[in-house]
Design a protein around this motif. Sequence first.
Motif, mmCIF file in Angstrom:
data_model
loop_
_atom_site.group_PDB
_atom_site.id
_atom_site.type_symbol
_atom_site.label_atom_id
_atom_site.label_comp_id
_atom_site.label_asym_id
_atom_site.label_seq_id
_atom_site.Cartn_x
_atom_site.Cartn_y
_atom_site.Cartn_z
ATOM 1 N N VAL A 14 0.862 -1.180 0.000
ATOM 2 C CA VAL A 14 0.000 0.000 0.000
ATOM 3 C C VAL A 14 0.899 1.230 0.000
ATOM 4 O O VAL A 14 1.735 1.399 0.895
ATOM 5 C CB VAL A 14 -0.930 0.033 1.225
ATOM 6 C CG1 VAL A 14 -1.795 1.295 1.208
ATOM 7 C CG2 VAL A 14 -1.809 -1.212 1.286
ATOM 8 N N LEU A 15 0.750 2.093 -1.001
ATOM 9 C CA LEU A 15 1.534 3.330 -1.092
ATOM 10 C C LEU A 15 0.618 4.536 -0.939
ATOM 11 O O LEU A 15 -0.449 4.603 -1.557
ATOM 12 C CB LEU A 15 2.278 3.404 -2.423
ATOM 13 C CG LEU A 15 3.629 2.672 -2.492
ATOM 14 C CD1 LEU A 15 4.189 2.725 -3.904
ATOM 15 C CD2 LEU A 15 4.624 3.276 -1.510
ATOM 16 N N ILE A 16 1.073 5.486 -0.117
ATOM 17 C CA ILE A 16 0.284 6.694 0.150
ATOM 18 C C ILE A 16 1.183 7.909 -0.073
ATOM 19 O O ILE A 16 2.029 8.229 0.765
ATOM 20 C CB ILE A 16 -0.250 6.703 1.600
ATOM 21 C CG1 ILE A 16 -0.979 5.401 1.918
ATOM 22 C CG2 ILE A 16 -1.161 7.902 1.826
ATOM 23 C CD1 ILE A 16 -1.313 5.219 3.382
ATOM 24 N N PRO A 17 1.062 8.597 -1.201
ATOM 25 C CA PRO A 17 1.839 9.829 -1.404
ATOM 26 C C PRO A 17 1.413 10.888 -0.393
ATOM 27 O O PRO A 17 0.220 11.045 -0.102
ATOM 28 C CB PRO A 17 1.472 10.253 -2.826
ATOM 29 C CG PRO A 17 0.905 9.021 -3.470
ATOM 30 C CD PRO A 17 0.235 8.266 -2.368
ATOM 31 N N ALA A 18 2.380 11.620 0.154
ATOM 32 C CA ALA A 18 2.055 12.634 1.164
ATOM 33 C C ALA A 18 3.004 13.810 1.066
ATOM 34 O O ALA A 18 4.192 13.652 0.768
ATOM 35 C CB ALA A 18 2.126 12.026 2.565
ATOM 36 N N ALA A 47 4.815 7.651 1.420
ATOM 37 C CA ALA A 47 5.925 8.189 0.622
ATOM 38 C C ALA A 47 5.892 9.706 0.751
ATOM 39 O O ALA A 47 5.103 10.381 0.085
ATOM 40 C CB ALA A 47 5.786 7.755 -0.834
ATOM 41 N N ASP A 48 6.730 10.225 1.618
ATOM 42 C CA ASP A 48 6.684 11.642 1.961
ATOM 43 C C ASP A 48 7.600 12.468 1.063
ATOM 44 O O ASP A 48 8.772 12.141 0.875
ATOM 45 C CB ASP A 48 7.084 11.835 3.420
ATOM 46 C CG ASP A 48 6.966 13.281 3.845
ATOM 47 O OD1 ASP A 48 5.826 13.756 4.001
ATOM 48 O OD2 ASP A 48 8.010 13.943 3.998
ATOM 49 N N GLY A 49 7.057 13.552 0.531
ATOM 50 C CA GLY A 49 7.804 14.397 -0.396
ATOM 51 C C GLY A 49 8.554 15.535 0.259
ATOM 52 O O GLY A 49 8.828 16.542 -0.390
ATOM 53 N N ASP A 73 11.014 8.082 1.784
ATOM 54 C CA ASP A 73 11.288 9.410 1.232
ATOM 55 C C ASP A 73 10.969 9.432 -0.255
ATOM 56 O O ASP A 73 11.280 8.489 -0.985
ATOM 57 C CB ASP A 73 12.758 9.773 1.435
ATOM 58 C CG ASP A 73 13.087 10.032 2.898
ATOM 59 O OD1 ASP A 73 12.241 10.614 3.599
ATOM 60 O OD2 ASP A 73 14.178 9.629 3.339
ATOM 61 N N ASN A 74 10.345 10.531 -0.685
ATOM 62 C CA ASN A 74 10.024 10.740 -2.099
ATOM 63 C C ASN A 74 10.669 12.059 -2.533
ATOM 64 O O ASN A 74 10.009 13.102 -2.561
ATOM 65 C CB ASN A 74 8.507 10.774 -2.300
ATOM 66 C CG ASN A 74 8.111 11.141 -3.723
ATOM 67 O OD1 ASN A 74 8.869 10.914 -4.660
ATOM 68 N ND2 ASN A 74 6.931 11.721 -3.882
ATOM 69 N N PRO A 75 11.953 12.036 -2.831
ATOM 70 C CA PRO A 75 12.661 13.289 -3.127
ATOM 71 C C PRO A 75 12.126 14.032 -4.347
ATOM 72 O O PRO A 75 12.307 15.248 -4.462
ATOM 73 C CB PRO A 75 14.111 12.827 -3.346
ATOM 74 C CG PRO A 75 14.028 11.365 -3.643
ATOM 75 C CD PRO A 75 12.846 10.864 -2.891
ATOM 76 N N ALA A 81 5.864 9.866 -8.800
ATOM 77 C CA ALA A 81 7.143 9.338 -8.328
ATOM 78 C C ALA A 81 6.956 8.530 -7.055
ATOM 79 O O ALA A 81 7.622 7.500 -6.855
ATOM 80 C CB ALA A 81 8.132 10.481 -8.089
ATOM 81 N N ALA A 82 6.048 8.972 -6.199
ATOM 82 C CA ALA A 82 5.764 8.211 -4.981
ATOM 83 C C ALA A 82 5.241 6.824 -5.320
ATOM 84 O O ALA A 82 5.669 5.818 -4.737
ATOM 85 C CB ALA A 82 4.748 8.960 -4.124
#
Length: 334
Positions: A14-18, A47-49, A73-75, A81-82
């Motif tokens: 499970v991926l959650i972009p944030a 996945a924190d930006g 980390d989502n640079p 990308a996340a």
Amino acid sequence: MLDTTVAQGTKVLVLIPALNEEAHIELCLRSILTHDELARTAAVCVADGGSTDATRGIVTKLSAEFPNIQLLDNPKRLQSAAMNLALDPMWDDRDILVRCDCHAVYPAGYVSRLIAVLHAKDAASVVVPLDSEPASPAAFATAVAWVSNTPFGTGGSAHRAGRVSGYVDHGHHAAFRLDDFRAVGGYDETMVANEDAELDRRITGKGGRIWLDCDNRVTYFPRDKPHRLWQQYFRYGYGRATTCLRHGQRPKLRQLAPVLIVLALLIGLLGAILGQPWLLLPSVIYLLGLMFVSARVAYSHDSSKGLLAGVAAGIMHVSWGMGFLSRFVRGRER
């Protein structure tokens, strides 16, 4: 009756972009994990930006209660990308990718049902409908949510207003078979928005099927400030134009409507400047239509907050149309 036991034993990511989601992230994570045994055995990754608020601290705190939560980390900061972190070899053992978004609350058993539907329908992807609710009791936030649940706000798209499940060409992303996701290379990270529709085009182009599950509905909290709503829908329109140009697609009528609205407003402005007031007629008709929307939404919800529904719809229409036109005039990419 859907048999959710087939989902047991499936390895799920499970991926959650944030990015700066302190107001929503805890509610989102708890809704996913509290009443879903399969979700509690999945790898649930935020996945924190590069959040500068309390988002990362909240996720770290929750990981003590739910040990399967991870903070990545989502640079690149982009949502696409996340989601493409799923392509990292560290997740090669995973069978299914589930996408969740911070501005949402998920029904009990959400992940388990997604996996069961993927198996039952032999689909490459499952998409779900969104039902909007206000993020705050403020009048504008409430009006945005209410109008978003009507054809005036969303054009009647199946993944916003749909009540009948079936195979579709696009929808709000929920789950993928990771083999299919990997086969098409994941999301296109050059897309500023509409990356979901662009990915769906590639999936269906390779023979994959997309199932809309209208019985697994997500509660979504739309943007609650006029400028944030404008920015979001401008990106939506820009991204849709990119997808159309890239794949040679004709926009649907509901997608052309905001473009025609912008053109009518521009023609009306030109008419006023040139002393041709009759050119204002389409703009006047549109503004009267927004007044009708406001009155209808206010009446249906028995609340004066609905009187801002026309304002919200106008922002959504005009910003989407301007985003589409600004990208369309640039033409095809080389």
